[in-house]
Design a protein around this motif. Structure first.
Motif, short mmCIF file in Angstrom:
data_model
loop_
_atom_site.label_atom_id
_atom_site.label_comp_id
_atom_site.label_asym_id
_atom_site.label_seq_id
_atom_site.Cartn_x
_atom_site.Cartn_y
_atom_site.Cartn_z
N UNK A 1 0.82 -1.21 0.00
CA UNK A 1 0.00 0.00 0.00
C UNK A 1 0.85 1.27 0.00
N UNK A 2 1.89 1.28 0.79
CA UNK A 2 2.69 2.51 0.92
C UNK A 2 3.46 2.85 -0.34
N UNK A 3 3.69 1.88 -1.22
CA UNK A 3 4.42 2.13 -2.46
C UNK A 3 3.53 2.67 -3.58
N UNK A 4 2.24 2.81 -3.32
CA UNK A 4 1.33 3.37 -4.32
C UNK A 4 1.31 4.89 -4.14
N UNK A 5 1.84 5.63 -5.11
CA UNK A 5 1.85 7.09 -4.97
C UNK A 5 0.46 7.66 -5.24
N UNK B 1 -6.55 6.61 -10.63
CA UNK B 1 -6.13 5.21 -10.77
C UNK B 1 -5.35 4.75 -9.55
N UNK B 2 -4.62 5.66 -8.92
CA UNK B 2 -3.88 5.31 -7.71
C UNK B 2 -4.85 4.99 -6.57
N UNK B 3 -5.92 5.75 -6.48
CA UNK B 3 -6.91 5.50 -5.43
C UNK B 3 -7.62 4.17 -5.69
N UNK B 4 -7.91 3.90 -6.95
CA UNK B 4 -8.52 2.62 -7.30
C UNK B 4 -7.58 1.47 -6.95
N UNK B 5 -6.31 1.62 -7.31
CA UNK B 5 -5.33 0.58 -7.01
C UNK B 5 -5.17 0.39 -5.50
N UNK B 6 -5.13 1.49 -4.76
CA UNK B 6 -5.00 1.42 -3.30
C UNK B 6 -6.17 0.66 -2.69
N UNK C 1 -2.86 13.97 -10.92
CA UNK C 1 -3.28 13.83 -12.31
C UNK C 1 -4.67 13.21 -12.38
N UNK C 2 -5.65 14.00 -12.73
CA UNK C 2 -7.04 13.51 -12.76
C UNK C 2 -7.31 12.65 -13.98
N UNK C 3 -6.45 12.68 -14.94
CA UNK C 3 -6.64 11.86 -16.13
C UNK C 3 -6.00 10.48 -15.98
N UNK C 4 -5.22 10.28 -14.90
CA UNK C 4 -4.47 9.05 -14.73
C UNK C 4 -5.21 7.95 -14.06
#
Length: 128
Positions: free
Chosen positions: A14-18, A23-28, A125-128
């Protein structure tokens, strides 16, 4: 705090997800949910194994002649119940992470991309 002890540092998955965009929030949320499911399943399986070990370990023990076998089973169930509860709480944590992701999408995805570009944090980045 020492980082060589388990449970004393951040979880690397979890901590390695920037925090770089939606997409980062989804991945988290997905990684967190998977970790909660795995931990909950481990607690559940461990509770079944522990019950068997506790019952087996007291066979032929002198305590049984005083207290009786049903008492050992009752005590083992009390102990194992706590581990089963921990498994249930991990399952609930996974569900909360799904709700966390849904709440983020509800509150931010439709609103903030329409904001003026100067008002947004350029690092997110809102497009990411």
């Amino acid at each position: 705090m020492s980082t060589d002890k388990p449970g004393r540092s951040r979880i690397p998955e979890l901590s390695n997800i920037p925090w770089g965009g939606p997409t980062a929030i989804t991945q988290y949320a997905k990684v967190g949910r998977d970790l909660c499911r795995d931990l909950g399943e481990e607690f559940n399986l461990g509770s079944d194994e522990l019950y068997a070990v506790l019952i087996r370990s007291f066979k032929g023990h002198p305590v049984l002649s005083v207290f009786g076998a049903p008492d050992v089973r009752l005590r083992a169930r009390r102990v194992v119940r706590r581990l089963k509860r921990a498994a249930e709480l991990q399952k609930a944590s996974g569900i909360e992470l799904v709700k966390f992701h849904a709440q983020f999408r509800k509150e931010f995805i439709d609103i903030l991309p329409q904001a003026k570009p100067a008002a947004r944090n350029p690092e997110f980045n809102w497009n990411g």
